[in-house]
Design an enzyme around this catalytic site. Structure first.
Site, PDB file in Angstrom:
ATOM      1  N   CYS A 288       2.737   3.678   0.805  1.00  0.00           N
ATOM      2  CA  CYS A 288       1.507   4.144   1.932  1.00  0.00           C
ATOM      3  C   CYS A 288       1.755   2.806   2.984  1.00  0.00           C
ATOM      4  O   CYS A 288       1.740   2.972   4.163  1.00  0.00           O
ATOM      5  CB  CYS A 288       1.297   4.055   1.156  1.00  0.00           C
ATOM      6  SG  CYS A 288       0.915   6.086   0.326  1.00  0.00           S
ATOM      7  N   LYS A 349       1.859  -2.525  -7.215  1.00  0.00           N
ATOM      8  CA  LYS A 349       0.182  -2.999  -7.688  1.00  0.00           C
ATOM      9  C   LYS A 349       0.351  -2.531  -9.428  1.00  0.00           C
ATOM     10  O   LYS A 349       1.458  -1.469  -9.852  1.00  0.00           O
ATOM     11  CB  LYS A 349       0.150  -2.336  -6.717  1.00  0.00           C
ATOM     12  CG  LYS A 349      -0.370  -0.970  -7.468  1.00  0.00           C
ATOM     13  CD  LYS A 349      -1.422  -0.141  -6.486  1.00  0.00           C
ATOM     14  CE  LYS A 349      -1.601   1.260  -6.639  1.00  0.00           C
ATOM     15  NZ  LYS A 349      -3.376   2.013  -6.628  1.00  0.00           N
TER      16      LYS A 349
HETATM   17  C1  UGA Z   1      -3.094   3.683  -0.664  1.00  0.00           C
HETATM   18  C2  UGA Z   1      -4.633   3.250  -0.502  1.00  0.00           C
HETATM   19  O1  UGA Z   1      -5.464   2.543  -0.820  1.00  0.00           O
HETATM   20  C3  UGA Z   1      -5.297   5.050  -0.647  1.00  0.00           C
HETATM   21  O2  UGA Z   1      -6.786   4.648  -0.300  1.00  0.00           O
HETATM   22  C4  UGA Z   1      -4.559   5.974   0.031  1.00  0.00           C
HETATM   23  O3  UGA Z   1      -4.809   6.860   0.041  1.00  0.00           O
HETATM   24  C5  UGA Z   1      -3.027   5.582  -0.540  1.00  0.00           C
HETATM   25  O4  UGA Z   1      -2.808   3.684  -0.167  1.00  0.00           O
HETATM   26  C6  UGA Z   1      -1.984   6.553   0.512  1.00  0.00           C
HETATM   27  O5  UGA Z   1      -1.934   6.706   1.909  1.00  0.00           O
HETATM   28  O6  UGA Z   1      -1.422   7.341   0.234  1.00  0.00           O
HETATM   29  P1  UGA Z   1      -1.877   2.209  -2.662  1.00  0.00           P
HETATM   30  O7  UGA Z   1      -0.616   2.664  -1.561  1.00  0.00           O
HETATM   31  O8  UGA Z   1      -1.087   3.445  -3.558  1.00  0.00           O
HETATM   32  O9  UGA Z   1      -2.861   3.300  -1.615  1.00  0.00           O
HETATM   33  O10 UGA Z   1      -2.194   0.756  -2.924  1.00  0.00           O
HETATM   34  P2  UGA Z   1      -3.703  -0.165  -2.973  1.00  0.00           P
HETATM   35  O11 UGA Z   1      -4.852   0.058  -3.849  1.00  0.00           O
HETATM   36  O12 UGA Z   1      -4.059   0.448  -1.443  1.00  0.00           O
HETATM   37  O13 UGA Z   1      -2.881  -1.807  -2.667  1.00  0.00           O
HETATM   38  C7  UGA Z   1      -1.338  -1.380  -1.728  1.00  0.00           C
HETATM   39  C8  UGA Z   1      -1.314  -2.908  -2.167  1.00  0.00           C
HETATM   40  O14 UGA Z   1      -1.908  -3.972  -1.580  1.00  0.00           O
HETATM   41  C9  UGA Z   1      -0.931  -3.272  -3.017  1.00  0.00           C
HETATM   42  O15 UGA Z   1       0.150  -4.294  -2.789  1.00  0.00           O
HETATM   43  C10 UGA Z   1      -1.631  -4.684  -3.847  1.00  0.00           C
HETATM   44  O16 UGA Z   1      -1.171  -5.419  -4.427  1.00  0.00           O
HETATM   45  C11 UGA Z   1      -2.162  -5.133  -2.609  1.00  0.00           C
HETATM   46  N1  UGA Z   1      -3.592  -5.548  -2.325  1.00  0.00           N
HETATM   47  C12 UGA Z   1      -4.776  -4.633  -2.232  1.00  0.00           C
HETATM   48  C13 UGA Z   1      -3.574  -6.684  -2.153  1.00  0.00           C
HETATM   49  O17 UGA Z   1      -2.799  -7.716  -2.056  1.00  0.00           O
HETATM   50  N2  UGA Z   1      -4.895  -7.699  -2.430  1.00  0.00           N
HETATM   51  C14 UGA Z   1      -6.143  -6.938  -2.170  1.00  0.00           C
HETATM   52  O18 UGA Z   1      -7.203  -7.031  -2.387  1.00  0.00           O
HETATM   53  C15 UGA Z   1      -5.889  -5.772  -2.400  1.00  0.00           C
END
Ligand code: UGA
Length: 461
Positions: A288, A349
């Site tokens: 995403c 993740k």
């Molecule tokens: C993301 C959004 O958080 C959701 O709200 C959205 O609905 C979704 O995309 C979508 O468009 O369908 P997601 O891709 O499942 O969700 O994953 P996240 O939990 O947001 O993590 C994204 C990335 O950021 C991961 O690689 C994670 O490791 C990284 N991350 C997250 C960090 O490096 N640091 C943080 O503080 C948080």
């Protein structure tokens, strides 16, 4: 209500299963026969905590979830269709609406009565007009169009679909807005009474943060359709920006003796900023953020705005993996040709086997250029990684933390799965060749690790 869900992926299957659980008859339509065959047997074609038991129950027991390849079965029997197809990046960076257009056209061909079409897929702002025109060209049957973007997060999809902390409904028609509102209100009522009892693998972090006291109506945001379309990509781009911001500060912290965790906790204490999504590490990935950030940059460019801020958000993220690889090499003064590095975690993740644009996979590729051997282990994504990295001949796939650590010169925490964070590192100290740890997610306790005799480095700590 009878509902069709077009696209049986993460979004479609989870939405379909949740709507079926709350009492509706749901046709889950897909064009891929393998996907439909699996779902017919009650098995999702991807891993998502809590989803399998839900799908099994709804497909095989209640039989309210009906997987099908056949639009002619689904659409005439439904009052409403949710489009949940993929919108991958196209060649110029835009979110491709090809599948959404094809789905809309096929819905239009098969609806023989008034129908509501709700776009859940992430689409560029302005898609409403394109889709409405396409439907009008295909049929004279009356239809209504609304936008209801989803905000669920992989690993927590089931609970977030049952109990979303916010719900955006873009509609220019009160009656249609009320129908969509009521549908999800019923899900909310069902979930409040049943969800804790019926599912034991739902995401604890989300549940512990969810405000059960906040009434459903206060969680719904009604907007125009273009605003709803833009909200979705704006939210993802903003969250990606927060992470890149934290990673930029981590680089400054590395050079100045500050600790990025402390800095982020300090600024996160300000309620205007908040602590979430300010965890520095290996960067963001997944199906995403990368495509949505790119999509918004392109969408803005098409209407005359050069979104340089977001381009820099992307650049910082691109560089982050190289930054971590450099750190790994520096531990050995760049003499890594005879060294073995172990990478814990491959999915983008924790809580998923999804490796799309996974920073951990990018890191493995990068390290394989410099190290003799890269040993890897992921609780769920080993097979997916093996397929993705099959051209590399110095990768060893381990089946456990113990195996991945054996004879290692450096252990890197790349994806922060709970079982890695809570790992008793004293148990692997005597398995390794040299005791080096690079915590690329800043999740381990430095003092504790150093007291075990490991050399510790993190990102900006
Ligand atoms: C993301 C959004 O958080 C959701 O709200 C959205 O609905 C979704 O995309 C979508 O468009 O369908 P997601 O891709 O499942 O969700 O994953 P996240 O939990 O947001 O993590 C994204 C990335 O950021 C991961 O690689 C994670 O490791 C990284 N991350 C997250 C960090 O490096 N640091 C943080 O503080 C948080």
């Amino acid at each position: 209500m009878n509902i069709s869900i077009i696209g049986t992926g993460y979004l479609g299957l989870t939405t379909g299963a949740v709507l079926a659980a709350s009492g509706h008859t749901v046709y889950c339509v897909d064009i891929n026969p393998e996907v439909i065959e699996k779902v017919k047997a009650g098995i999702p074609h991807f891993y998502e905590p809590g989803l399998e038991e839900l799908v099994k129950e709804q497909v095989l027991n209640t039989k309210r979830l009906i997987p099908t390849l056949d639009y002619t079965e689904a659409i005439p029997n439904s009052d409403i269709s949710f489009i949940c197809v993929d919108t991958p990046s196209d060649e110029d960076g835009n979110l491709s609406t090809r599948a959404a257009e094809a789905a809309s056209k096929t819905i239009a061909k098969n609806m023989n009565d008034e129908h509501i079409i709700v776009m859940k897929s992430t689409v560029p702002v302005g898609t409403e007009i394109k889709i409405k025109n396409l439907i009008k060209e295909t049929t004279s049957t009356n239809f209504y169009y609304a936008s209801n973007p989803e905000f669920l997060s992989e690993g927590a999809s089931v609970i977030m679909t049952f109990l979303p902390d916010h719900l955006v409904i873009g509609s220019d028609n009160d009656e249609i807005f009320n129908k969509i509102y009521s549908l999800f209100e019923q899900v909310d009522e069902y979930a409040r009474e049943n969800v804790d009892l019926s599912l034991n693998t739902i995401n604890e972090t989300y549940r512990s943060k969810f405000d059960f006291k906040k009434p459903f109506k206060e969680r719904v945001v009604r907007t125009s359709i273009p605003s709803a379309e833009l909200i979705k990509v704006t939210a993802n781009s903003f969250l990606a920006m927060k992470i890149s911001f934290a990673n930029a500060i981590a680089r400054v912290a590395d050079k100045t003796g500050a600790n990025v965790n402390e800095v982020m906790t300090g600024i996160g204490a300000d309620p205007r900023i908040g602590r979430d999504f300010l965890y520095a590490g290996l960067g963001w990935g997944g199906g995403c953020f990368p495509k949505d950030v790119k999509g918004l940059i392109k969408n803005a460019k098409d209407v005359g705005f050069d979104f340089n801020l977001l381009k820099e958000v992307e650049n910082i993220n691109e560089e982050q993996v190289e930054y971590v690889s450099e750190k790994a090499q520096k531990i050995f003064n760049k003499e890594t040709k005879n060294k073995t590095v172990s990478v814990l975690g491959l999915s983008f993740k924790p809580g998923t086997n999804d490796i799309r644009v996974s920073p951990s996979i990018r890191l493995v590729r990068e390290l394989s250029n410099y190290f003799h051997t890269v040993k890897v282990f992921d609780p769920k994504a080993n097979n997916e990684a093996k397929e993705e990295l099959n051209e590399l001949d110095n990768i060893v796939y381990a089946q456990s933390v113990k195996e991945v650590s054996e004879k290692s010169d450096l252990i890197i925490l790349a994806t922060d799965w709970p079982e890695f964070i809570t790992l008793d590192l004293s148990t692997i100290k005597n398995l390794v060749n040299s005791p080096n740890i690079l915590d690329a997610r800043n999740r381990w306790n430095q003092n504790k690790i150093e007291s075990l005799g490991f050399n510790y480095s993190g990102i900006g700590v």
